[in-house]
Design a protein around this motif. Structure first.
Motif, PDB file in Angstrom:
ATOM      1  N   ILE A  12       0.827  -1.204   0.000  1.00 21.52           N
ATOM      2  CA  ILE A  12       0.000   0.000   0.000  1.00 21.52           C
ATOM      3  C   ILE A  12       0.862   1.255   0.000  1.00 21.52           C
ATOM      4  CG2 ILE A  12      -1.783   1.285   1.224  1.00 21.52           C
ATOM      5  CD1 ILE A  12      -2.760  -1.308  -0.038  1.00 21.52           C
ATOM      6  N   GLY A  13       1.849   1.305   0.886  1.00 20.79           N
ATOM      7  CA  GLY A  13       2.689   2.494   0.966  1.00 20.79           C
ATOM      8  C   GLY A  13       3.439   2.765  -0.323  1.00 20.79           C
ATOM      9  N   THR A  14       4.020   1.725  -0.908  1.00 24.68           N
ATOM     10  CA  THR A  14       4.777   1.909  -2.149  1.00 24.68           C
ATOM     11  C   THR A  14       3.863   2.264  -3.311  1.00 24.68           C
ATOM     12  OG1 THR A  14       6.445   0.333  -1.373  1.00 24.68           O
ATOM     13  CG2 THR A  14       6.436   0.835  -3.722  1.00 24.68           C
ATOM     14  N   SER A  15       2.672   1.663  -3.353  1.00 18.72           N
ATOM     15  CA  SER A  15       1.733   1.999  -4.425  1.00 18.72           C
ATOM     16  C   SER A  15       1.305   3.463  -4.341  1.00 18.72           C
ATOM     17  CB  SER A  15       0.498   1.091  -4.351  1.00 18.72           C
ATOM     18  OG  SER A  15       0.835  -0.249  -4.640  1.00 18.72           O
ATOM     19  N   ALA A  16       1.018   3.951  -3.124  1.00 16.63           N
ATOM     20  CA  ALA A  16       0.670   5.360  -2.953  1.00 16.63           C
ATOM     21  C   ALA A  16       1.833   6.251  -3.350  1.00 16.63           C
ATOM     22  CB  ALA A  16       0.259   5.626  -1.506  1.00 16.63           C
ATOM     23  N   ALA A  17       3.044   5.862  -2.976  1.00 19.65           N
ATOM     24  CA  ALA A  17       4.226   6.646  -3.329  1.00 19.65           C
ATOM     25  C   ALA A  17       4.423   6.715  -4.837  1.00 19.65           C
ATOM     26  CB  ALA A  17       5.463   6.038  -2.661  1.00 19.65           C
ATOM     27  N   LEU A  18       4.240   5.594  -5.526  1.00 19.73           N
ATOM     28  CA  LEU A  18       4.369   5.575  -6.985  1.00 19.73           C
ATOM     29  C   LEU A  18       3.352   6.510  -7.634  1.00 19.73           C
ATOM     30  CD1 LEU A  18       4.865   1.732  -7.542  1.00 19.73           C
ATOM     31  CD2 LEU A  18       6.552   3.518  -8.071  1.00 19.73           C
ATOM     32  N   ALA A  19       2.118   6.497  -7.121  1.00 20.08           N
ATOM     33  CA  ALA A  19       1.082   7.369  -7.680  1.00 20.08           C
ATOM     34  C   ALA A  19       1.418   8.835  -7.450  1.00 20.08           C
ATOM     35  CB  ALA A  19      -0.267   7.030  -7.051  1.00 20.08           C
ATOM     36  N   LEU A  20       1.946   9.165  -6.272  1.00 21.89           N
ATOM     37  CA  LEU A  20       2.295  10.557  -5.971  1.00 21.89           C
ATOM     38  C   LEU A  20       3.465  11.024  -6.829  1.00 21.89           C
ATOM     39  CD1 LEU A  20       1.976  10.618  -2.072  1.00 21.89           C
ATOM     40  CD2 LEU A  20       0.432  11.659  -3.744  1.00 21.89           C
ATOM     41  N   VAL A  21       4.477  10.184  -6.968  1.00 20.21           N
ATOM     42  CA  VAL A  21       5.626  10.548  -7.808  1.00 20.21           C
ATOM     43  C   VAL A  21       5.178  10.819  -9.240  1.00 20.21           C
ATOM     44  CG1 VAL A  21       7.750   9.651  -8.857  1.00 20.21           C
ATOM     45  CG2 VAL A  21       7.372   9.392  -6.400  1.00 20.21           C
ATOM     46  N   ALA A  22       4.248  10.005  -9.729  1.00 23.47           N
ATOM     47  CA  ALA A  22       3.738  10.194 -11.084  1.00 23.47           C
ATOM     48  C   ALA A  22       3.026  11.531 -11.253  1.00 23.47           C
ATOM     49  CB  ALA A  22       2.795   9.046 -11.455  1.00 23.47           C
ATOM     50  N   ARG A  23       2.524  12.101 -10.144  1.00 26.10           N
ATOM     51  CA  ARG A  23       1.847  13.400 -10.190  1.00 26.10           C
ATOM     52  C   ARG A  23       2.765  14.550  -9.787  1.00 26.10           C
ATOM     53  NH1 ARG A  23      -3.693  12.817 -10.723  1.00 26.10           N
ATOM     54  NH2 ARG A  23      -3.576  15.050 -11.217  1.00 26.10           N
ATOM     55  N   GLY A  24       4.083  14.292  -9.716  1.00 26.92           N
ATOM     56  CA  GLY A  24       5.048  15.358  -9.471  1.00 26.92           C
ATOM     57  C   GLY A  24       5.328  15.667  -8.016  1.00 26.92           C
ATOM     58  N   VAL A  25       4.845  14.849  -7.099  1.00 30.31           N
ATOM     59  CA  VAL A  25       5.094  15.064  -5.678  1.00 30.31           C
ATOM     60  C   VAL A  25       6.462  14.476  -5.307  1.00 30.31           C
ATOM     61  CG1 VAL A  25       4.281  14.589  -3.324  1.00 30.31           C
ATOM     62  CG2 VAL A  25       2.624  15.006  -5.166  1.00 30.31           C
ATOM     63  N   VAL A  26       7.237  15.196  -4.510  1.00 36.30           N
ATOM     64  CA  VAL A  26       8.512  14.695  -4.006  1.00 36.30           C
ATOM     65  C   VAL A  26       8.218  13.796  -2.805  1.00 36.30           C
ATOM     66  CG1 VAL A  26      10.736  15.281  -2.983  1.00 36.30           C
ATOM     67  CG2 VAL A  26       9.764  16.723  -4.786  1.00 36.30           C
ATOM     68  N   VAL A  27       8.568  12.519  -2.929  1.00 39.12           N
ATOM     69  CA  VAL A  27       8.216  11.537  -1.904  1.00 39.12           C
ATOM     70  C   VAL A  27       9.482  11.025  -1.221  1.00 39.12           C
ATOM     71  CG1 VAL A  27       7.129   9.314  -1.432  1.00 39.12           C
ATOM     72  CG2 VAL A  27       6.158  10.836  -3.183  1.00 39.12           C
ATOM     73  N   HIS A  28       9.468  11.074   0.106  1.00 35.56           N
ATOM     74  CA  HIS A  28      10.536  10.499   0.919  1.00 35.56           C
ATOM     75  C   HIS A  28      10.027   9.185   1.499  1.00 35.56           C
ATOM     76  CE1 HIS A  28      12.929  14.253   0.824  1.00 35.56           C
ATOM     77  NE2 HIS A  28      11.726  14.820   0.772  1.00 35.56           N
ATOM     78  N   LEU A  29      10.905   8.184   1.561  1.00 37.07           N
ATOM     79  CA  LEU A  29      10.518   6.846   1.990  1.00 37.07           C
ATOM     80  C   LEU A  29      11.230   6.457   3.277  1.00 37.07           C
ATOM     81  CD1 LEU A  29      10.911   5.161  -1.519  1.00 37.07           C
ATOM     82  CD2 LEU A  29       8.766   5.922  -0.478  1.00 37.07           C
ATOM     83  N   ALA A  30      10.501   5.819   4.175  1.00 40.89           N
ATOM     84  CA  ALA A  30      11.092   5.327   5.417  1.00 40.89           C
ATOM     85  C   ALA A  30      10.456   3.993   5.765  1.00 40.89           C
ATOM     86  CB  ALA A  30      10.863   6.329   6.548  1.00 40.89           C
ATOM     87  N   ASP A  31      11.256   3.106   6.347  1.00 41.23           N
ATOM     88  CA  ASP A  31      10.752   1.794   6.727  1.00 41.23           C
ATOM     89  C   ASP A  31      11.672   1.218   7.806  1.00 41.23           C
ATOM     90  OD1 ASP A  31       8.752  -0.419   5.120  1.00 41.23           O
ATOM     91  OD2 ASP A  31      10.198  -1.232   6.548  1.00 41.23           O
ATOM     92  N   HIS A  32      11.096   0.424   8.712  1.00 42.40           N
ATOM     93  CA  HIS A  32      11.935  -0.206   9.737  1.00 42.40           C
ATOM     94  C   HIS A  32      12.914  -1.192   9.106  1.00 42.40           C
ATOM     95  CE1 HIS A  32       9.138  -3.539   9.128  1.00 42.40           C
ATOM     96  NE2 HIS A  32       9.985  -4.303   9.772  1.00 42.40           N
ATOM     97  N   ASP A  33      12.601  -1.642   7.881  1.00 45.92           N
ATOM     98  CA  ASP A  33      13.485  -2.523   7.115  1.00 45.92           C
ATOM     99  C   ASP A  33      14.117  -1.699   5.997  1.00 45.92           C
ATOM    100  OD1 ASP A  33      14.746  -4.372   5.523  1.00 45.92           O
ATOM    101  OD2 ASP A  33      13.016  -5.690   5.281  1.00 45.92           O
ATOM    102  N   PRO A  34      15.365  -1.259   6.162  1.00 42.16           N
ATOM    103  CA  PRO A  34      16.001  -0.405   5.142  1.00 42.16           C
ATOM    104  C   PRO A  34      16.028  -1.038   3.758  1.00 42.16           C
ATOM    105  CG  PRO A  34      17.312  -0.448   7.158  1.00 42.16           C
ATOM    106  CD  PRO A  34      16.259  -1.509   7.304  1.00 42.16           C
ATOM    107  N   GLU A  35      16.148  -2.363   3.703  1.00 37.52           N
ATOM    108  CA  GLU A  35      16.199  -3.036   2.400  1.00 37.52           C
ATOM    109  C   GLU A  35      14.882  -2.859   1.643  1.00 37.52           C
ATOM    110  OE1 GLU A  35      17.688  -4.819  -0.799  1.00 37.52           O
ATOM    111  OE2 GLU A  35      18.832  -4.332   1.018  1.00 37.52           O
TER     112      GLU A  35
END
Length: 361
Positions: A12-35
């Protein structure tokens, strides 16, 4: 919205991020699992670099049991102007945040009603939410600015916003998502130790019923642990119906004509109630369900077959409303079920036959 922070880079998080990036939003990513965050970044979902200051919207995509803690940490650090989570339950996390004494004017709960049987960033797609309901659960304390940011997120993801009370949402998803998933798993579990000869007879019906049972059990333990009461209440009702159905079936075995008649009436009752419930399921684009004619076409399991059928249907001027594929057991062939408007069925049947397709009657 110009900047966003996605905390949790699963499906869910990555899908939302992909959609936002496609609309020109600068997206920062964080996760307890760096990989996992690195994987999402490599897919084009944003950057692993931490934002230099508060972003416009922080989107928390953590498991339901962890949502309140992750939100509380983000709020205390002041990482964003607005905060939103995408957990599949809404009442519990909000009550946890209230118990922590946090100012919730900058927070809004949400739940995109979309997903897949697969999890993780590699399963993510920018169009995962397109046309799907996205529930928002604002309260009287929610800032208008935060509600607008949430609506902008939903718009960027091409979803359909639905405003609900948090507890009403939890009862609703128990009915339409959580309880059906367990029932699907219970049916699929009957196949685990079944004889191979029986399993080989599986058709489209059993595939439809058990499809969602393929989902990640760990994810569903998290979901069900956050909404156990409403799901248990519904399963209690289902259990009562099952008991009545078993009694009716036993009556059908009786030598007594009256008992057989009573049993048939019980089975007819549950089937008719099923009919009445099924017609309430929204149809295409969320509209009222419509009755379509099925044109079943025999195809070989070879590249390009589906493309040819769709192209031939297009040349005939027929719109395919829906499609299903029923694979033949033990053969490299199957049937494509093309759902079309009733008046279009004869036109499509004639056109496909003319082009050499075998139509199943």
């Amino acid at each position: 919205m110009r900047t966003a922070l996605v905390i949790g880079t699963g499906l869910i998080g990555t899908s939302a991020a992909l959609a936002l990036v496609a609309r020109g939003v600068v997206v920062h990513l964080a996760d307890h699992d760096p990989e996992q965050a690195r994987t999402a970044a490599a897919l084009g979902a944003g950057t692993e670099e931490a934002p230099e200051g508060p972003v416009d919207l922080a989107i928390v995509a953590a498991p339901p049991a962890l949502v309140a803690g992750v939100l509380a940490d983000a709020m205390r650090r002041g990482v964003a102007r607005g905060y939103l989570d995408v957990a599949s339950v809404k009442g519990g996390p909000r009550r946890e945040l209230e118990a922590l004494g946090l100012d919730l004017s900058g927070y809004i709960g949400s739940h995109p009603m979309s997903g897949r049987e697969k999890s993780g960033p590699l399963a993510a797609t920018a169009d995962l939410f397109e046309g799907r309901p996205w529930v928002l659960t604002p309260t009287r304390d929610t800032d208008t600015e935060v509600l607008n940011l949430a609506l902008e997120l939903v718009s960027h993801c091409r979803a359909v916003p639905v405003v609900m009370d948090a507890d009403a949402h939890d009862r609703a998803v128990a009915l339409v998502s959580h309880m059906p998933h367990l029932v699907s798993s219970l049916v699929a579990a009957r196949l685990e130790n079944a004889e191979e000869a029986a399993v080989r007879l599986c058709g489209q019906g059993i595939r439809d019923v058990t499809r969602i049972a393929a989902s990640d059990p760990r994810m569903w333990i998290d979901i069900l642990s956050a909404n156990p009461g409403p799901v248990a209440d519904l399963l209690t009702d289902v259990a009562g119906d099952l008991e009545e159905t078993v009694r009716a079936l036993r009556s059908l075995q009786s030598a007594d004509e009256d008992k057989r008649r009573e049993g048939a009436g019980g089975i007819e009752d549950v089937l008719r109630r099923g009919n009445a419930g099924q017609v309430r399921v929204p149809g295409k684009h969320g509209s009222a369900p419509r009755a379509y004619e099925v044109v079943a076409v025999l195809i070989d399991d070879q590249p390009g077959q589906l493309a040819r059928i769709f192209a031939d249907a297009g040349m005939a001027g027929v719109n395919i409303e829906d499609v299903r594929i029923e694979h033949a057991t033990g053969q490299q062939a199957g049937h494509v079920q093309l759902m079309v408007e009733p008046k279009a069925a004869p036109v499509l049947t004639a056109a496909l036959r003319e082009r050499g397709w075998a139509i199943r009657q």
